[in-house]
Structures are given as structure tokens and as C-alpha cells.
Design a protein around this motif. Structure first.
Motif, PDB file in Angstrom:
ATOM      1  N   MET A   1     -65.666   0.667 -43.937  1.00  0.00           N
ATOM      2  CA  MET A   1     -66.843   1.484 -44.185  1.00  0.00           C
ATOM      3  C   MET A   1     -66.748   2.186 -45.533  1.00  0.00           C
TER       4      MET A   1
ATOM      5  N   ARG B   1     -68.619   0.281 -54.372  1.00  0.00           N
ATOM      6  CA  ARG B   1     -67.838  -0.830 -53.812  1.00  0.00           C
ATOM      7  C   ARG B   1     -66.339  -0.643 -54.063  1.00  0.00           C
TER       8      ARG B   1
ATOM      9  N   ASN C   1     -75.705  -2.427 -47.276  1.00  0.00           N
ATOM     10  CA  ASN C   1     -75.652  -3.087 -45.978  1.00  0.00           C
ATOM     11  C   ASN C   1     -75.453  -2.000 -44.924  1.00  0.00           C
TER      12      ASN C   1
ATOM     13  N   ASP D   1     -75.332  -2.089 -41.862  1.00  0.00           N
ATOM     14  CA  ASP D   1     -74.485  -2.441 -40.720  1.00  0.00           C
ATOM     15  C   ASP D   1     -73.014  -2.145 -41.018  1.00  0.00           C
ATOM     16  N   GLU D   2     -72.708  -1.904 -42.277  1.00  0.00           N
ATOM     17  CA  GLU D   2     -71.318  -1.691 -42.670  1.00  0.00           C
ATOM     18  C   GLU D   2     -71.070  -0.309 -43.292  1.00  0.00           C
ATOM     19  N   ASP D   3     -72.042   0.212 -44.019  1.00  0.00           N
ATOM     20  CA  ASP D   3     -71.837   1.424 -44.804  1.00  0.00           C
ATOM     21  C   ASP D   3     -72.705   2.576 -44.330  1.00  0.00           C
TER      22      ASP D   3
ATOM     23  N   ASN E   1     -73.968   2.771 -40.615  1.00  0.00           N
ATOM     24  CA  ASN E   1     -72.987   2.454 -39.586  1.00  0.00           C
ATOM     25  C   ASN E   1     -72.186   3.689 -39.184  1.00  0.00           C
TER      26      ASN E   1
ATOM     27  N   GLN F   1     -63.854   5.928 -37.675  1.00  0.00           N
ATOM     28  CA  GLN F   1     -64.127   4.525 -38.028  1.00  0.00           C
ATOM     29  C   GLN F   1     -62.977   3.622 -37.584  1.00  0.00           C
TER      30      GLN F   1
END
Length: 291
Positions: free
Chosen positions: A1, A187, A230, A232-234, A265, A291
Motif C-alpha cells: 500500500m 511510487r 489504483n 484497490d491498492e493505494d 484500500n 495493512q
């Protein structure tokens, strides 16, 4: 995450009246979509202290979890005092994440004259902000105009127009490009901060046309950023220290609650209510812990 934390100064929850609230205009469609479709906590910025909420105490409360207005017995505008600097240096969001082994960064670009003068005790114009004190206290490198030229940082006005008007030989970028820069920087880190305070500066002018321009730029930036992440991830968190630009019938801050927006997420049991500015840092730490 990975988490991107957008701090937007002077960004409150106002009335549904486009004549005085630019957030209700057609120039804020992305902002309105975010506020209507994601988890938004209306957050108290008054902190149990009489008077209008202010930046130094509000921001200290956000980034340390300490009720800075209670510490001082009043709300404080501008930059933090020695007392607040001690609070920030002792423990802050950056330092607590670093202790847990996470990589953190401040994506904001700083002008060279600011970096030279901000630690001079006799200097009045370039005193460090809360996030600057936090960045320095944790030994995190400040991004410079050279980083901006390389596409490795964002100026606080999003597009860099202020840098150009200040005489720097840099390019003005679009809100889309600024969002892409922030995404690329994020990133490489677990936690990335970006601070935008034109909303507060323009709010104090009480000029609806200037407010529309500022909100439109922010809206385009946020719209582009949401598309890049995204979810669903971050995680994307948006927070503010007090109201202002949501009511341009006034030249002062407001008593309005501010939106704390949590998007993406969120791990199981990583959620929590945000009632006050002091709840924001614990929420961030809880999300990382779960997480």
C-alpha cells in the motif's frame, strides 16, 4: 500500500450557494464527485478553543495529533511558534512513520531563498511552516527548483506559475502534469505529502472570480490524480486545517467543519472516525499498522 496525503489549506464545508461558495460551482465537478462518492468525515477545526481556527495550530494538530490550540490556549495564524515547534519536533506524522520503517517524502518544491532564510530567527517573511518544520526535523531532503525542472517535485500552486512570476527559469505545467508528477513520486515512497495553500490565500481576498480560478485548477488536479491511482491498492487522504475559500463573502477563516476524505484500500479494522483535526494522524498510523 502507498498513501498520498493532500493537505489543502482553508478548505471547508460550506453552504450550497455558488454565489459565495466556489466549491458549488460548475468548476468543481471532480471535487463534488469525490465529496459525494467517497468516505468524508466532517471534521471539527475549532478544537474546543474560542475564536476562529487558524493555520499554525490547526496544521500542528493535524500532523502531530496534539491539540495545539489547547497547548497555546488560543488559535495561532501563520507559522508555528517555538512552543509549537517543540511539539512538532518531538513527534509528528513523518517521524512516527519513519520509526515504523516506512519511506516518506514531502513532494513540495521550495524556492532557494526560502530554504536559506527559514531557519534565521531574525527572519520574518520566510519563517517555516508546520510541514517545513516537520520535514527538517526528520532530515527529509527538501525538493528544490532544480527538482522541479527535472519533473521531480510540485510547487504549491500546482502549475508553477508563481515560480515563473518570481523570476525562475522553469516551465508552467498543467494540473494534469502536476498530478502525474505526484503520482510518479508516490511510487517510490510509502507516504507522500503534497501541500496546497492557494485556497487559503485566495479565500482571504474574498474575490469570487479568483476563487473560481483557484478551485478549477485544484479540481482538474484532483480529477487527474484520482484517475491515476489504483484505488484497490493505494490510499488517498485529503485534509484541511480550517475553512475559508468555501465562503468568499468573508475575508476571514470560518467556523465551518472541514472535509477529511479517505479514498482507496483501507485495510480491515484500519478505519476510524475522524471528529477533530487531532484524529487525522492516528487514523493514518492505524491504516499503516493494519495493512
Amino acid at each position: 500500500m502507498r498513501m498520498i496525503f493532500l493537505f489543502i489549506d482553508g478548505f471547508g464545508i460550506g453552504e450550497d450557494d455558488a454565489a459565495k461558495n466556489p466549491l458549488k460551482s460548475g468548476k468543481a465537478s471532480n471535487i463534488q464527485y469525490i465529496l459525494e462518492n467517497y468516505k468524508v468525515f466532517p471534521t471539527d477545526a475549532c478544537l474546543g478553543v474560542a475564536g476562529l481556527p487558524q493555520s499554525a495550530t490547526g496544521q500542528t494538530s493535524i500532523f502531530t495529533g496534539v491539540n495545539a490550540s489547547m497547548v497555546l490556549g488560543r488559535h495561532l495564524s501563520g507559522q508555528p511558534t517555538i512552543s509549537l515547534k517543540k511539539v512538532i519536533t518531538k513527534s509528528n506524522l513523518f517521524s512516527e512513520l519513519i520509526k515504523k520503517g516506512y519511506k516518506v517524502t514531502n513532494s513540495n518544491v521550495y524556492r532557494e531563498e526560502y530554504l536559506v532564510k527559514m531557519h534565521d530567527p531574525k527572519e520574518r517573511r520566510y519563517r517555516p511552516s508546520v510541514t517545513s518544520v516537520m520535514t527538517h526535523a526528520c532530515g527529509i531532503p527538501f525538493r528544490t527548483t532544480e527538482d522541479y525542472r527535472k519533473g521531480n517535485g510540485i510547487y504549491h500552486d500546482i502549475t508553477g506559475e508563481i515560480l515563473v512570476s518570481s523570476g525562475y527559469n522553469v516551465e508552467v505545467i498543467t494540473p494534469d502534469e502536476a498530478a502525474l508528477r505526484l503520482y510518479r513520486i508516490s511510487r517510490e515512497y510509502d507516504f507522500t505529502l503534497f501541500e496546497h495553500f492557494m485556497t487559503d490565500l485566495i479565500g482571504h481576498k474574498a474575490d469570487i472570480n479568483e476563487a473560481y480560478k483557484t478551485i478549477e485548477k485544484l479540481d482538474l488536479f484532483l480529477g487527474s490524480l484520482i484517475k491515476l491511482i489504483n484505488l484497490d491498492e493505494d490510499v488517498l487522504i485529503i485534509a484541511s486545517d480550517h475553512g475559508n475559500i468555501e465562503d468568499v463573502s468573508l475575508k476571514t477563516h470560518t467556523f465551518n467543519k472541514v472535509p477529511t476524505v479517505v479514498i482507496g484500500n483501507i485495510p480491515e479494522k484500519g478505519d476510524a472516525a475522524v471528529w477533530s483535526l487531532t484524529d487525522i494522524m492516528p487514523l493514518v498510523l492505524k491504516i499503516f499498522d493494519k495493512q
